[in-house]
Design an enzyme around this catalytic site. Structure first.
Site, PDB file in Angstrom:
ATOM      1  CD  GLN A 326      -1.366  -2.286   2.160  1.00  0.00           C
ATOM      2  OE1 GLN A 326      -0.185  -2.623   2.108  1.00  0.00           O
ATOM      3  NE2 GLN A 326      -2.257  -2.862   2.958  1.00  0.00           N
ATOM      4  CD  GLN A 348      -1.705  -3.254  -2.163  1.00  0.00           C
ATOM      5  OE1 GLN A 348      -0.655  -3.856  -2.354  1.00  0.00           O
ATOM      6  NE2 GLN A 348      -2.580  -3.615  -1.239  1.00  0.00           N
ATOM      7  CG  ASP A 349      -4.075   0.834  -1.243  1.00  0.00           C
ATOM      8  OD1 ASP A 349      -4.784   0.101  -1.950  1.00  0.00           O
ATOM      9  OD2 ASP A 349      -3.907   0.641  -0.029  1.00  0.00           O
ATOM     10  CG  ASP A 370      -7.541  -3.205  -3.311  1.00  0.00           C
ATOM     11  OD1 ASP A 370      -8.220  -3.846  -4.130  1.00  0.00           O
ATOM     12  OD2 ASP A 370      -7.125  -3.704  -2.238  1.00  0.00           O
ATOM     13  NE  ARG A 438      -9.070  -6.436  -3.071  1.00  0.00           N
ATOM     14  CZ  ARG A 438      -8.070  -7.083  -2.488  1.00  0.00           C
ATOM     15  NH1 ARG A 438      -8.134  -8.393  -2.296  1.00  0.00           N
ATOM     16  NH2 ARG A 438      -6.990  -6.429  -2.088  1.00  0.00           N
TER      17      ARG A 438
END
Length: 533
Positions: A326, A348-349, A370, A438
């Protein structure tokens, strides 16, 4: 004899006085229990209000709303005291990061609750939709504090959050306000020449004159090498905010260059605009990540909490790479915030759309897992979403929406966008699966509308959380009139919460007007937008 009579009189007077006080208190407690039985979490409601029935005695639903918010605010203040005591006990980097995060988040929660309570009582232009946004943000803040504590395994912070029932108390406020508003997020007063009633005439003229206009309107200029007022963006923002006249907007022009700094625009820094020379030329970059010892929240290269933030022509980047886990490029908890022709680059993120109402127009967004996440009410319109190559064995997930309460008026809407493979993913497209989203939280809500889906998107469309059945019946995921190689929905997931939307009425709540009430605040910015479908 007279003394005896007087003694009996005082005895009977005292007896009846106590009787009526107790009876009145019991009536009040019964009334409180009756009101508390209508909310999702009656136990903390009864406990907080029942211990002081003289102060908590609701007669109407409006009274009850104010009192649930008051109860939540008092518990938030108590929680802040706990956090301050815990924060003073440790000097490690891990503890200090969690302490700073939670202190800021809890302070923001207190501000949101106080603003809501004050507006209910005194602001004639206040709407129930405003309250639902601010209460949603207050609840999200507490959950982010808790999750950050868990990320760095500092559970002493999580314990008072869970045991104090603050989340449940805010959830009760959301439910009551939702009942008053009909759970609607579209009831803005837009009769004031296209602006909501809480925008002042001075603000309207300023937005019309400046908006996201040219650098000639800048209060300060940042230059990496050439002439300018500052070399640091953070220093320029601090100066501009400290020296502005009244509550006017400040415009910071960031000239071309790569600026390696982590920037925080805190909750007192409202109405800040950053204008760059374009996404190829003005770049703000950092490399913080969870793997390097930061929380997801504190990993952001740029974090914004002050309301009314705007940005144009800037790249926000996090270079931690796929190995960093993250690693946020940009985090926004700014209400009524706007991003035009910007680029967000990470893995990620990438974008943490944390909370409140946000609009992204004609932006570029890069990531792997994500990489558009959070619990804002946010619309991405006419953006290009590039999916990058992840680590071996990973799958790409574009969205992870964090709605944790059914009364939060939040969600991710992707409209008139393009979802494509980035150059590094194209050669190995068959080696990695890519999903639209998700469920990060139980009531996760994401809709993709009138968007081009290239062939990188898996036919199932959506992914479960960690191969579980978590939230599959409580989430709301929808697709409406998408096109492109991956648009057919024949092989999509069969979850109860997944919807192939065919009705414009079902899609309308996820438009600029429906989700972020943009018709009320976007016209004055000068940025083009589509209000509906």
């Amino acid at each position: 004899m007279i003394t005896t009579i007087m003694s009996k009189f005082y005895f009977f007077f005292f007896f009846f006085f106590v009787f009526f006080v107790l009876a009145d208190g019991e009536i009040t407690n019964k009334r409180i229990r009756r009101w508390c039985s209508t909310v999702p979490h009656p136990e903390p409601c009864n406990y907080i209000m029942g211990r002081d029935p003289g102060r908590f005695d609701p007669k109407t639903l409006e009274d009850f709303r104010a009192m649930t918010i008051q109860a939540a605010m008092e518990r938030a203040v108590e929680l802040k005291s706990h956090v301050e005591k815990l924060g003073s006990t440790g000097k490690s980097k891990r503890k200090n990061i969690v302490f700073r995060d939670c202190e800021n988040l809890i302070d923001s929660t207190i501000l949101q609750l106080n603003t809501t309570l004050h507006s209910i009582k005194t602001n004639s232009s206040f709407t129930d939709s405003d309250a639902q946004t601010w209460l949603s943000s207050a609840l999200t803040n507490i959950e982010i504090c808790r999750s950050g504590s868990d990320e760095l395994k500092f559970w002493k912070f999580s314990s008072p959050i869970l045991s104090g029932n603050l989340s449940e108390l805010i959830s009760n406020s959301l439910a009551v306000n939702g009942a008053l508003s009909g759970n609607s997020s579209t009831n803005y007063d837009t009769n004031n020449h296209g602006f909501p009633g809480w925008v002042t005439p001075g603000d309207r003229k300023l937005l019309q004159d400046v908006g996201l206009a040219t650098a000639s309107k800048a209060n300060v200029i940042v230059s990496k090498d050439g002439p300018g007022d500052f070399r640091s963006i953070q220093e320029a923002i601090n100066y501009a905010v400290d020296n502005r006249v009244g509550d006017g907007r400040v415009v910071v022009y960031v000239k071309k260059g790569v600026y390696e700094e982590n920037i925080l625009i805190n909750r007192t820094m409202n109405k800040v605009t950053l204008v760059g020379d374009g996404v190829r030329y003005t770049v703000i970059t950092g490399n913080r990540s969870v793997s390097a010892g930061f929380t997801t929240y504190s990993s952001a290269t740029v974090g914004v909490d002050g309301s009314g933030f705007m940005a144009r022509g800037i790249t926000f980047r996090n270079t931690a790479g796929p190995e960093g886990g993250q690693a946020v490029a940009f985090r926004s908890a700014s209400d009524l915030s706007l991003f035009y022709a910007c680029s967000f680059e990470g893995y990620q993120d990438t974008i943490f759309a944390q909370s409140q109402r946000q609009f992204y127009k004609s932006c570029y967004i890069y990531g792997t897992i994500d990489f558009i996440f959070g619990n804002a009410a946010v619309v991405f319109q006419s953006c290009v979403i590039y999916v990058r190559k992840p680590l071996l064995g990973q799958a790409n997930i574009i969205t992870a929406q964090g709605r944790g309460d059914p009364f939060q008026n939040t969600g991710i809407s992707i409209q008139y966008c393009r979802i494509l493979a980035a150059p590094d993913l194209k050669p190995v497209l068959g080696s990695f699966k890519t999903y639209l989203g998700r469920p990060w939280q139980e009531f996760s809500r994401t809709v993709i509308m009138k968007t081009y889906l290239d062939d990188l998107v898996d036919p199932e469309g959506w992914s479960s959380w960690a191969n579980s059945d978590f939230a599959l019946s409580t989430l709301y995921y929808g697709e409406y009139q998408n096109f492109g190689p991956a648009a057919p929905t024949d092989n999509r997931v069969k979850w109860p919460g997944y919807h192939i939307i065919t009705s414009p009425n079902e899609a309308a709540p996820f438009t600029v007007t429906g989700l972020i009430s943009g018709r009320g605040w976007l016209p004055g910015t000068g940025v083009p937008f589509i209000a509906g479908l």
